[in-house]
Structures are given as structure tokens and as C-alpha cells.
Enzyme design. Structure first.
Site, short mmCIF file in Angstrom:
data_model
loop_
_atom_site.label_atom_id
_atom_site.label_comp_id
_atom_site.label_asym_id
_atom_site.label_seq_id
_atom_site.Cartn_x
_atom_site.Cartn_y
_atom_site.Cartn_z
N GLU A 1 0.81 -1.21 0.00
CA GLU A 1 0.00 0.00 0.00
C GLU A 1 0.84 1.27 0.00
OE1 GLU A 1 -3.16 0.69 -0.24
OE2 GLU A 1 -3.96 -1.33 -0.30
N SER A 2 1.89 1.30 0.79
CA SER A 2 2.59 2.57 1.00
C SER A 2 4.09 2.51 0.83
CB SER A 2 2.29 3.08 2.42
OG SER A 2 2.86 2.19 3.38
#
Length: 686
Positions: free
Chosen positions: A511-512
């Protein structure tokens, strides 16, 4: 040594050694004092920073002792920028003179110029203007030129701006003046309209249409309509003239409509194909769009449509969708035919080598299939791990550590820009830290960038290593690319939420990339990219404190709420991590829609037939990352097939007693293969 016996007095030859010990001890105390002093400076900076952002000079009383701290200029700039509406030119110029090369100076210059432009104080604006500050300030500079009686020159003043598909509102007065001066010829207008069409900028097309002659302007407006509302455009097109630009608009509308509703686009094509004398390229473009989007709908005629497309029209996308439709039907001869129709470079992708092996096994060629599986199992990717499961082999993971380079390390640690970057990260200002990082390493050779990334990793700034170590043998720097950020509480929070910690790590990584201030265009935030509305709901459902959207940038809060939300997704799909991963990315309702249509497919085929490329790649990436994180946590890895039970089958949460697959490094590891193309730069890096 015998207890209670004093050692003899030192002889003269031991005195230098004792002096060395004393000096070393003193240096150790000094280093400790320096470390404490740095910690104190960071605390003082955070306090002064909070005050500086409110403007005025109050921050100075909090900044005593910070004059030699690398981030001191940021404090003054923050206060000045807050008060920019009341600043005079001399104050700004003085700051720019003292810190000419620092990023805060560029920020203050930009803020002050924008304020002067807003007030139309053009003399002050031009006094501190510098080129290269972006399209908005470039256009304000041209406004200043016009206000002072200057005339526009298209090639000198406008050509670089005109090449942009869209421009900020500051450029509107400049373009109006250029139009009034006759600089925007029809040819120039159409050239920019075509660029805007390619970029999907319908607003730009609409604005420019007003400056064209009536007939051409009407055609341009219909091109904008084709972008904005293709349904209305194809309905209106039966009344359009058969002119070149109207043909372009009709073809564009049909292609855009096919994305939304392939059946409606098909019906419209039957009405319009004889209405317009489409060029071969336009006709092929429409046929391509219809075939492709019928394929993503898994229409019964999709396979034939894709196979019948002329070779000149085929793309990698259309060829792969021919294979995906065949996989959805489990038509294995058609799968082989579709893969054979791909160019060699596409056939060599690990996905298609894997599905060739699946097809060969299904068509009675097990030896050929096993040979392909064995070769693919040498690669530490999603498809490599699936292949290893087929042959019951170990997972191939060959870790490396970045090489030591003391000289470069010392040079980088002495670099003022990189020191500011590390300090900004240490005081929880990651966005500013990334800017200093990019400036400090601009133009640096790859070896220097690698050393800088390792230094960042050692300081807990993990995303720098994730992005830097993204190709070649650097993909084998597993410790740096898949950090175990224990301070963020992933393992205990995952355990409390009732999910596998390795999977939770994989989601956060996908996700990040460990960018704690990640912020997407959809307003998803933090390490696990949660929407504030989702986070608030999860907190309420689990009886957890909710500190508002900003709290999602706190890694501990984000992980706590993200693991609970991930557990909710898992519960909806019988605990299956692969389906919950798809739901985390595309939403549970969309995943259920796909399951209703193709839920009987084996999991690997289902993933391959997910219509959204982003979600398809996301699931593969997360599943591969889960294998790697499981290995990082336990030394072995749960078989990927265990994380992908068939739809409807229960999933058992692994524990320390769950059988895991061994991990080995083959003698000849596949070059540059290590969980693949894993860095999808989160929207957060903005």
C-alpha cells in the site's frame, strides 16, 4: 584474576595505553553528550516549529541553542510564509540573500510572488521573480509584462505553455490577450486541442472551441462531448455531418462508451458505421475497443473478436486478454493458442510461462509442464512461488546485503542537504525530508544513491530503500526492501485482530512502501492507506479511540485500525487472504460481483481474470510479499497455495506449528528477480 589482589603499578610502557583508554572513555562520554544534545535540539525544534507556523517572532524564544542546527532556516521561513501578506520586499530579499540555495528560500520566494500577483504588485513581483517556478508563476510573469505595456511573443512567451494539455487559471488572462493579439491561429488551436484530447482534458477542448470559427468550434465542442459524455455523443452523432472532425468525435465517443458499456457501444457502432466514412485507423480503433471491453466483460463472443482483430491492431493488452478469456473458460488449447500468438518478449513474462505450464499439464503434457514449473520456480515472484508449489519444491530466495562503502558513507553524512533530509525525517516532517533527499541526490551516480538508501534504512527511513533498491541485484536486498518495522506494532496488532502478521506486513508494504505520510488522490492515508471514513467506522466497531483523519499518519494508529479492517475483509471471504486482498484494493462488493460470475475458477485462474489490472497486480504482489515476510519472520514460508484456498473453503490461520516450505538459494539464481516489480509509487509521494 585472583580476587582482592591489587594489580601492580603500571610501568612506563603501559602509560600510552592508559592514556588511550582514558581518551577513548572521554570521547565516549562526549559522544553521549552530543547525542543527548541532538535529541534536545530535535525536541526544541519541534516546539519552535509548532510556534513558527503561527507566524510572528515567538518561535525565536523556543529556538535558543538551535542556531547551528541544520533545520534552523526552516523555522524562520515558516513564520515568514505565515505572514506573507504583510511582508515587505526587503524582508524577503534578506532571507533569500542569507539562504540562497535552500529549499525554504524557494518556498518563501514562491509564496511571496503569489501574494504579489494576487495584489497585482507587479514591480515587487518582477524584482524577485526567477524562471523555472512553474506554469502559474510563469503566467503571472506574463501578466506583469502585459500590465507594464509589453507585448507577447508566441514562440518566446507562449510556446512552452501551449504544449501543455491543461494550464492553471493564472494563464487565462494571458491566453485571452494572445487571442486578441491574433497569436492563436486555427492551426495552433487545433494542435493544442489534439494534445488535450490525448490527455483526456475535455475542459481545455471546450475552452479552445470558443476561439475557432463557428463550424470548427461546433466540431471541437462535439469532441469535448465525446470525452465528457460519450453516451449523449453517440446518440447525437446520427445528426452530425460527415466531416473529418465529426468522424473523429464519433470514433472517440464510441471508444469511450465501450469502456463503460460494451453492448451499448456495439449497438451504436451498428448505427454509425455506415453514417460516417471512418478512416481505417478510426474503424480499427473502434473495433479494438469493442473487442477489448467485451473481453473484460467475458462476453461469449470475446475470444473470437480478439482473435479476429487485424495483426496491425493487436497490442500486448489485447493479446493478454485473449489468454485471460480462454483461462476464464478453462479452454486450455485456446490458452496455448493465445500465448503462442504473443510476441516472444510477452511470452517470456513469468505469468505466461506459468499459464503455458498449466495449459500443458491440462492437455496431457506433464513432463513439459514440470520442466517449465521447475525453471520458473527459480524466481522469487508470485508465479515463481506458485510454480514451486506445483513441483513441491523449496522457494528460491537469495538474499544479499548492500556492500560497504565507507568513503561514500562519510561523504554523504557530511553533505548538508542529506543531513537536513535525515533531520527532517527524524523530527517527523517526511514530505520536507523527501524534497531535501531529492535535491541532495540529484545527479548522483547509482552507487552513491545506493549508499544513501542504506543510510536511510539504518535510520528507520524505510521507504527510501524500497524505492532505491528496485532493480537488478538490488532486488535481493530483502532486509532493506522488506523491513520488519517492529516499532509500528504490526505483529501484535495483527495477532490481536486475528490475522496473519506476514500478510499484514505485505499489505502495508504494497500500500505505502512504508511511507508513513502516504496520501492518495482518494484521500486514503498512512501505511495501510485507510480512508478516514473507513478508519472512523472501524474504530467505532472495535471500541478503539479515533483521533481524526490526521491520526492516520501515526504508524501505530494506522496499523491498529488497518489490521482490524483487514480482518473484516477476511471475515467476509471465509478468511481467505487472497480474496480479502482483492477486496482491500477494489472493494468487497466488486470482488463479490466477480465471484458471482467466476467464483468456481481455481484461485490462480480467478486472479488472472480479475478485470482491473491494478487489482490483479495488487493481489499477486501482496501474495508474493506475504511469502517473503513469512520467511523474514520465521525463516520458512507458508506455501502460497495455503493462502489461496478455493472460494468457499475455510482458511486456517497459520501459527508456529503450521508446516512451512523451505527457502533455498539455487546455485544459479534467476538474474534480477526478487518479488518483481513491487514499487507502485503510492500517491503519497506527492
Amino acid at each position: 584474576m585472583t580476587p582482592n589482589v591489587l594489580p601492580p603499578a603500571p610501568s612506563r610502557r603501559f602509560v600510552p595505553y592508559l592514556l588511550f583508554v582514558l581518551l577513548a572513555t572521554w570521547l565516549g562520554f562526549a559522544a553521549g553528550a552530543a547525542a543527548a544534545s541532538l535529541a534536545e535540539q530535535r525536541t526544541a525544534f519541534r516546539q519552535a516549529w509548532a510556534v513558527a507556523q503561527q507566524g510572528g517572532d515567538g518561535w525565536r524564544s523556543w529556538a535558543k541553542g538551535l542556531a547551528d542546527y541544520p533545520l534552523y532556516p526552516y523555522l524562520e521561513e515558516a513564520a515568514l510564509e505565515h505572514d506573507v501578506a504583510t511582508l515587505d520586499r526587503a524582508t524577503v530579499a534578506d532571507y533569500l540573500r542569507r539562504y540562497p540555495d535552500l529549499l525554504p528560500a524557494a518556498d518563501l520566494r514562491r509564496a511571496w510572488l503569489l501574494e504579489q500577483a494576487r495584489r497585482q504588485r507587479w514591480d515587487d513581483f518582477l524584482a524577485l521573480y526567477r524562471p523555472g517556478l512553474g506554469d502559474t508563476l510563469t503566467c503571472y510573469r506574463l501578466q506583469a509584462k502585459l500590465a507594464q505595456g509589453g507585448r507577447l511573443d508566441f514562440e518566446k512567451d507562449l510556446a512552452p505553455l501551449w504544449a501543455q494539455p491543461s494550464l492553471p487559471s493564472a494563464c487565462d488572462p494571458v491566453l485571452d490577450a494572445a487571442h486578441e493579439a491574433g497569436l492563436l491561429t486555427d492551426a495552433r488551436l487545433w494542435a493544442r486541442i489534439d494534445r488535450a484530447l490525448d490527455a483526456g482534458q475535455g475542459g481545455t477542448v471546450t475552452a479552445l472551441a470558443a476561439w475557432l470559427p463557428a463550424t470548427e468550434g461546433k466540431a471541437a465542442a462535439r469532441l469535448a462531448q465525446a470525452l465528457r459524455d460519450p453516451t449523449a455523443a453517440v446518440a447525437d452523432a446520427v445528426n452530425w455531418p460527415d466531416s473529418p472532425r465529426h468522424r473523429q468525435a464519433a470514433a472517440l465517443a464510441l471508444q469511450r462508451l465501450a469502456r463503460r458499456d460494451a453492448d451499448a457501444a456495439d449497438a451504436a457502432w451498428q448505427r454509425l458505421r455506415s453514417r460516417f466514412d471512418f478512416t481505417p485507423a478510426q474503424r480499427n480503433g473502434v473495433l479494438y475497443a469493442l473487442a477489448l471491453y467485451h473481453a473484460t466483460d467475458f462476453d461469449e463472443h470475446a475470444l473470437a473478436r480478439l482473435a479476429d482483430l487485424p495483426a496491425a491492431v493487436q497490442t500486448d493488452t489485447s493479446r493478454e486478454w485473449r489468454a485471460r478469456v480462454a483461462l476464464a473458460r478453462q479452454d486450455w488449447p485456446a490458452v496455448l493458442a493465445a500465448i503462442d500468438a504473443m510476441p516472444a518478449s510477452q511470452q517470456e513474462q513469468d505469468e505466461w510461462r506459468y499459464f503455458r505450464a498449466r495449459a500443458l499439464a491440462a492437455t496431457g503434457h506433464p513432463l513439459q509442464a514440470d520442466a517449465l514449473y521447475a525453471q520458473l520456480a527459480l524466481e522469487p515472484t508470485y508465479y515463481g512461488f506458485l510454480a514451486a508449489d506445483h513441483v513441491q519444491g523449496d522457494y528460491a530466495i537469495c538474499p544479499l546485503d548492500p556492500p560497504d562503502d565507507t568513503a561514500r558513507e562519510q561523504a554523504l553524512l557530511a553533505d548538508p542537504g542529506l543531513r537536513r533530509a535525515f533531520e527532517l525525517y527524524a523530527v517527523d516532517l517526511p514530505r520536507l525530508a523527501r524534497r531535501e533527499w531529492a535535491r541532495a541526490l540529484d545527479g548522483a551516480d547509482p552507487a552513491t544513491q545506493r549508499v544513501a538508501a542504506r543510510l536511510a534504512y539504518e535510520r528507520g527511513w524505510y521507504d527510501r530503500a524500497v524505492f532505491a533498491f528496485a532493480s537488478g541485484d538490488m532486488l535481493r536486498y530483502y532486509a532493506q526492501r522488506f523491513p520488519l518495522a517492529s516499532q509500528d506494532g504490526v505483529v501484535p496488532q495483527a495477532q490481536q485482530a486475528g490475522i496473519d502478521p506476514a500478510w499484514a506486513y505485505a499489505i502495508a508494504r504494497a500500500e505505502s512502501a512504508w511511507m508513513s505520510d502516504a496520501h492518495s488522490g482518494a484521500d486514503a492515508r498512512g501505511l495501510m492507506q485507510l480512508l478516514p471514513s473507513t478508519a472512523a467506522r472501524v474504530a467505532r466497531q472495535n471500541g478503539l479511540d479515533w483521533g481524526g483523519a490526521a491520526s492516520l499518519y501515526d504508524p501505530a494508529v494506522n496499523i491498529m485500525l488497518g489490521t482490524r479492517y483487514l480482518a473484516q475483509m477476511a471475515a467476509r471471504f471465509n478468511g481467505a487472504p487472497w480474496l480479502a486482498s482483492a477486496a482491500y484494493n477494489a472493494g468487497p462488493n466488486k470482488v463479490q460481483e466477480w465471484l458471482d460470475a467466476r467464483g468456481t475458477l481455481p484461485p490462480d485462474l480467478f486472479v488472472a481474470t480479475i478485470p482491473y489490472r491494478e487489482t490483479r497486480d495488487y493481489v499477486a504482489r501482496v501474495m508474493a510479499f506475504a511469502v517473503i515476510y513469512d520467511w523474514r519472520l520465521s525463516g520458512k514460508a507458508l506455501p502460497l497455495a495455503s493462502r489461496m484456498p478455493a472460494n468457499g473453503q475455510p482458511y486456517s490461520l497459520p501459527d508456529v506449528h503450521t508446516p512451512r516450505r523451505g527457502v533455498t538459494c539455487p546455485a544459479m539464481p534467476a538474474p534480477a528477480a526478487a518479488a518483481g516489480t513491487d514499487v507502485a509509487d503510492p500517491a503519497s509521494a506527492r
